[in-house]
Design a protein around this motif. Structure first.
Motif, mmCIF file in Angstrom:
data_model
loop_
_atom_site.group_PDB
_atom_site.id
_atom_site.type_symbol
_atom_site.label_atom_id
_atom_site.label_comp_id
_atom_site.label_asym_id
_atom_site.label_seq_id
_atom_site.Cartn_x
_atom_site.Cartn_y
_atom_site.Cartn_z
ATOM 1 N N ALA A 85 -6.956 -45.652 94.178
ATOM 2 C CA ALA A 85 -8.136 -45.259 93.408
ATOM 3 C C ALA A 85 -9.150 -46.397 93.355
ATOM 4 O O ALA A 85 -10.363 -46.166 93.388
ATOM 5 C CB ALA A 85 -7.727 -44.840 91.998
ATOM 6 N N ALA A 86 -8.657 -47.634 93.287
ATOM 7 C CA ALA A 86 -9.558 -48.792 93.293
ATOM 8 C C ALA A 86 -10.316 -48.874 94.608
ATOM 9 O O ALA A 86 -11.510 -49.168 94.646
ATOM 10 C CB ALA A 86 -8.770 -50.067 93.036
ATOM 11 N N HIS A 87 -9.621 -48.609 95.717
ATOM 12 C CA HIS A 87 -10.290 -48.576 97.024
ATOM 13 C C HIS A 87 -11.338 -47.458 97.055
ATOM 14 O O HIS A 87 -12.456 -47.647 97.548
ATOM 15 C CB HIS A 87 -9.269 -48.359 98.143
ATOM 16 N N HIS A 88 -10.986 -46.288 96.529
ATOM 17 C CA HIS A 88 -11.914 -45.151 96.529
ATOM 18 C C HIS A 88 -13.154 -45.451 95.687
ATOM 19 O O HIS A 88 -14.243 -44.976 95.994
ATOM 20 C CB HIS A 88 -11.217 -43.896 96.001
ATOM 21 N N ALA A 89 -12.949 -46.224 94.612
ATOM 22 C CA ALA A 89 -14.082 -46.548 93.736
ATOM 23 C C ALA A 89 -15.130 -47.370 94.472
ATOM 24 O O ALA A 89 -16.318 -47.328 94.133
ATOM 25 C CB ALA A 89 -13.585 -47.300 92.505
ATOM 26 N N ASP A 90 -14.693 -48.094 95.497
ATOM 27 C CA ASP A 90 -15.624 -48.893 96.303
ATOM 28 C C ASP A 90 -16.312 -48.064 97.382
ATOM 29 O O ASP A 90 -17.159 -48.561 98.123
ATOM 30 C CB ASP A 90 -14.882 -50.065 96.965
#
Length: 220
Positions: free
Chosen positions: A77-82
């Protein structure tokens, strides 16, 4: 007559399949655990329940499988937030198919990442059904997710087409009775035996045309 076109997401529409591997390897490395040689390919297509058990029992991550799932999904999810990196031609391909037939999404990603991915692609409301394998009893290569998408779309699997990239996904769609269009990735490509199950093997999503889909259905 084509009943529906069903897409996989990770590795087919979004360039995220390798990120799952990066995240999982990172969790193992943080605990000083070696990465089993077969682990990457084994988990491709597994449901959340399945790969979290694999991480716990085969890789040896500390905590419960639920802990492994939570840590992995939070990192993804952290990757997707970027921002979600799309594969070339992904959005036009979906919209091209949606212009002629109902379209669905059959993914091994958890629901939160499916919804994030669909929104990032600007495809909210385009898919008539999106299903995560975590919502079912079995992940790919079991046929469950493709059968469920077709059920929700009111589509006949035998008259539907799946667009897939990976070994487990191709086998899942084929087992469900769909005609498979394979778009093999550079990251862990399917075996020749698996690609032989596909009705067509494409180099890019730009080659996915309505004429091709109609031709495949006429000649199945």
């Amino acid at each position: 007559m084509v009943s529906a076109v069903v897409f996989d997401m990770d590795g087919t529409l979004t360039d995220t399949e390798h990120l799952w591997d990066v995240v999982r390897r990172g969790l193992a490395a943080a605990e000083g655990l070696p990465w089993p040689e077969a682990a990457t390919r084994a988990m491709m297509g597994m449901s959340t329940q399945e790969w979290s058990i694999y991480l716990s029992e085969e890789v040896g991550l500390s905590g419960t499988p639920q802990d492994a799932a939570r840590r992995t999904i939070e990192a993804m999810a952290a990757h997707h937030a970027d921002g979600v990196e799309l594969l070339p031609g992904a959005v036009p391909a979906v919209r091209r198919m949606a212009g002629s037939w109902p379209v669905g999404l059959a993914s091994s990603s958890p629901r939160v990442l499916i919804d994030t991915g669909v929104h990032a692609m600007g495809l909210d409301g385009v898919f008539g059904a999106t299903v995560s394998t975590e919502e079912l009893n079995a992940g790919k290569p079991a046929p469950d997710v493709y059968l469920e998408v077709c059920r929700r779309l009111g589509a006949d699997p035998q008259r539907s087409v799946a667009v897939e990239d990976a070994e487990a996904g191709i086998r899942s769609a084929h087992a469900a009775g769909l005609v498979v269009v394979a778009v093999p990735p550079h990251f862990n490509p399917p075996s020749a035996a698996t690609l032989a199950l596909a009705g067509a093997v494409l180099g890019a999503l730009d080659d996915l045309t309505t004429d091709l889909v109609e031709h495949l259905m006429e000649n199945r």
